[in-house]
Write a protein that holds these residues in place. Structure first.
Motif, PDB file in Angstrom:
ATOM      1  N   LEU A  71     -37.979 -51.041 -12.941  1.00 33.42           N
ATOM      2  CA  LEU A  71     -38.305 -50.052 -11.914  1.00 33.42           C
ATOM      3  C   LEU A  71     -39.588 -49.302 -12.268  1.00 33.42           C
ATOM      4  O   LEU A  71     -40.487 -49.141 -11.430  1.00 33.42           O
ATOM      5  N   VAL A  72     -39.659 -48.835 -13.499  1.00 37.85           N
ATOM      6  CA  VAL A  72     -40.812 -48.039 -13.949  1.00 37.85           C
ATOM      7  C   VAL A  72     -42.104 -48.852 -13.832  1.00 37.85           C
ATOM      8  O   VAL A  72     -43.131 -48.356 -13.340  1.00 37.85           O
ATOM      9  N   PRO A  78     -45.485 -43.987 -16.012  1.00 34.54           N
ATOM     10  CA  PRO A  78     -45.771 -44.102 -17.454  1.00 34.54           C
ATOM     11  C   PRO A  78     -44.677 -44.869 -18.188  1.00 34.54           C
ATOM     12  O   PRO A  78     -43.489 -44.732 -17.857  1.00 34.54           O
ATOM     13  N   THR A  79     -45.056 -45.678 -19.166  1.00 27.72           N
ATOM     14  CA  THR A  79     -44.073 -46.437 -19.941  1.00 27.72           C
ATOM     15  C   THR A  79     -43.846 -45.832 -21.327  1.00 27.72           C
ATOM     16  O   THR A  79     -43.161 -46.423 -22.156  1.00 27.72           O
ATOM     17  N   MET A  85     -40.588 -39.037 -18.565  1.00 31.56           N
ATOM     18  CA  MET A  85     -39.669 -37.957 -18.217  1.00 31.56           C
ATOM     19  C   MET A  85     -40.425 -36.757 -17.643  1.00 31.56           C
ATOM     20  O   MET A  85     -39.933 -36.092 -16.713  1.00 31.56           O
ATOM     21  N   ALA A  86     -41.619 -36.475 -18.153  1.00 29.03           N
ATOM     22  CA  ALA A  86     -42.431 -35.383 -17.604  1.00 29.03           C
ATOM     23  C   ALA A  86     -42.844 -35.703 -16.167  1.00 29.03           C
ATOM     24  O   ALA A  86     -42.813 -34.832 -15.279  1.00 29.03           O
ATOM     25  N   ASP A 259     -32.205 -53.934 -30.862  1.00 30.36           N
ATOM     26  CA  ASP A 259     -33.236 -54.335 -29.897  1.00 30.36           C
ATOM     27  C   ASP A 259     -33.231 -53.491 -28.625  1.00 30.36           C
ATOM     28  O   ASP A 259     -33.660 -53.938 -27.557  1.00 30.36           O
ATOM     29  N   VAL A 260     -32.762 -52.239 -28.711  1.00 31.14           N
ATOM     30  CA  VAL A 260     -32.719 -51.379 -27.523  1.00 31.14           C
ATOM     31  C   VAL A 260     -34.139 -51.051 -27.053  1.00 31.14           C
ATOM     32  O   VAL A 260     -35.015 -50.743 -27.864  1.00 31.14           O
ATOM     33  N   ASP A 261     -34.337 -51.101 -25.750  1.00 27.80           N
ATOM     34  CA  ASP A 261     -35.617 -50.733 -25.161  1.00 27.80           C
ATOM     35  C   ASP A 261     -35.803 -49.217 -25.282  1.00 27.80           C
ATOM     36  O   ASP A 261     -34.985 -48.442 -24.760  1.00 27.80           O
ATOM     37  N   PRO A 262     -36.860 -48.749 -25.946  1.00 18.50           N
ATOM     38  CA  PRO A 262     -37.036 -47.310 -26.165  1.00 18.50           C
ATOM     39  C   PRO A 262     -37.389 -46.530 -24.902  1.00 18.50           C
ATOM     40  O   PRO A 262     -37.502 -45.305 -24.947  1.00 18.50           O
ATOM     41  N   LEU A 263     -37.557 -47.224 -23.798  1.00 23.82           N
ATOM     42  CA  LEU A 263     -37.763 -46.531 -22.524  1.00 23.82           C
ATOM     43  C   LEU A 263     -36.427 -46.319 -21.808  1.00 23.82           C
ATOM     44  O   LEU A 263     -36.230 -45.326 -21.118  1.00 23.82           O
TER      45      LEU A 263
END
Length: 270
Positions: A71-72, A78-79, A85-86, A259-263
């Motif tokens: 989606l982002v 911003p990635t 979040m801002a 392997d979690v996506d940090p976004l």
């Protein structure tokens, strides 16, 4: 073994006296988690003030902490997590709804929403959903306040590591115990004996430690009665989120896969 202070928060994006944010507080000692209290926060400012309490503590919040990367990327947002979040917090809900609706309208039936990697394993609603349940508004109301409070969001944003905030999802733990049986409703007409029995079955299982988390919930008789009697399920959901936080508190990397996506983030115990 030292005790760990843990909290579970059943969040709502528009709290008030009739539907407050519910907070379960407790202590983990070994495999036992003792519920010490249930409190209600009837405003978002009250929630912000609560977040400022000094640590050490670990808390599970029933609200999404991230958006799907798909989606982002599609929206050109911003990635970087803090920047995203801002950006999200600065938008109006009407603008967010219009962007999300346009995204969904352009996609085929059955695949309207984008999902995070953790949604499937947890059985959670997509974090971009703005109705039934409006989790997109929960993210919009909650995460900016977590960031403003300076709490630590493991894997997402470094903060005060004595105050740790984790994304929780009570439905994940509830389904393990009562499968697809409904145990709560905000509608008076739907607050049935069957749902009361389901809440009782959940509480019994938690007290006996019959979950894969390997934890036993310790309650007083009055606390047990409160959890079963609250037909909205909000008090029980706060306790379920607390148990997920208590489990994560004792895991390497708070139980996150490597392997979690940090976004996108991750749901505790998924």
């Amino acid at each position: 073994m030292s005790d760990i202070t843990v909290f579970g928060i059943d969040f709502t994006s528009a709290p008030g006296a009739r539907k407050p944010i519910r907070v379960a507080s407790g202590t983990r000692h070994g495999a036992v988690v003792r519920l010490s209290g249930l409190t209600a926060l009837d405003s978002l400012d009250g929630f912000s003030a609560w977040l400022a309490r000094p640590g050490p503590w670990v808390a599970g919040f029933d609200l999404p902490f991230g958006l799907p990367r798909e989606l982002v990327a599609q929206l050109g947002w911003p990635t970087d997590y803090a920047a995203l979040m801002a950006h999200y917090a600065a938008m109006s809900r009407a603008d967010i709804r219009d962007r999300f609706a346009a995204f969904c309208d352009a996609r085929p039936v059955g695949a309207k929403f984008a999902h995070r990697a953790c949604d499937g394993p947890a059985g959670a609603s997509p974090s971009m959903k703005w109705v039934n349940p409006p989790v997109a508004w929960m993210l919009h109301a909650g995460v900016p306040r977590l960031i403003a409070a300076g709490v630590h969001l493991p894997g997402l944003l470094t903060g005060d590591e004595t105050r740790v905030a984790l994304e929780a999802y009570p439905g994940l733990l509830a389904r393990e115990l009562v499968a697809r049986r409904s145990y709560k409703s905000d509608s008076k007409a739907a607050q049935t004996p069957e749902r009361l029995i389901a809440r009782k079955d959940i509480v019994d299982a938690l007290e006996q430690g019959r979950t894969r988390l390997g934890l036993r919930l310790k309650l007083s008789h009055a606390q047990r009665d409160t959890l079963v009697a609250d037909a909205s399920g909000d008090s029980l959901d706060a306790v379920l989120a607390m148990l997920q936080a208590a489990w994560a508190a004792a895991q390497p990397r708070y139980g996150w896969p490597s392997d979690v996506d940090p976004l996108e983030g991750w749901i505790a115990s998924a």
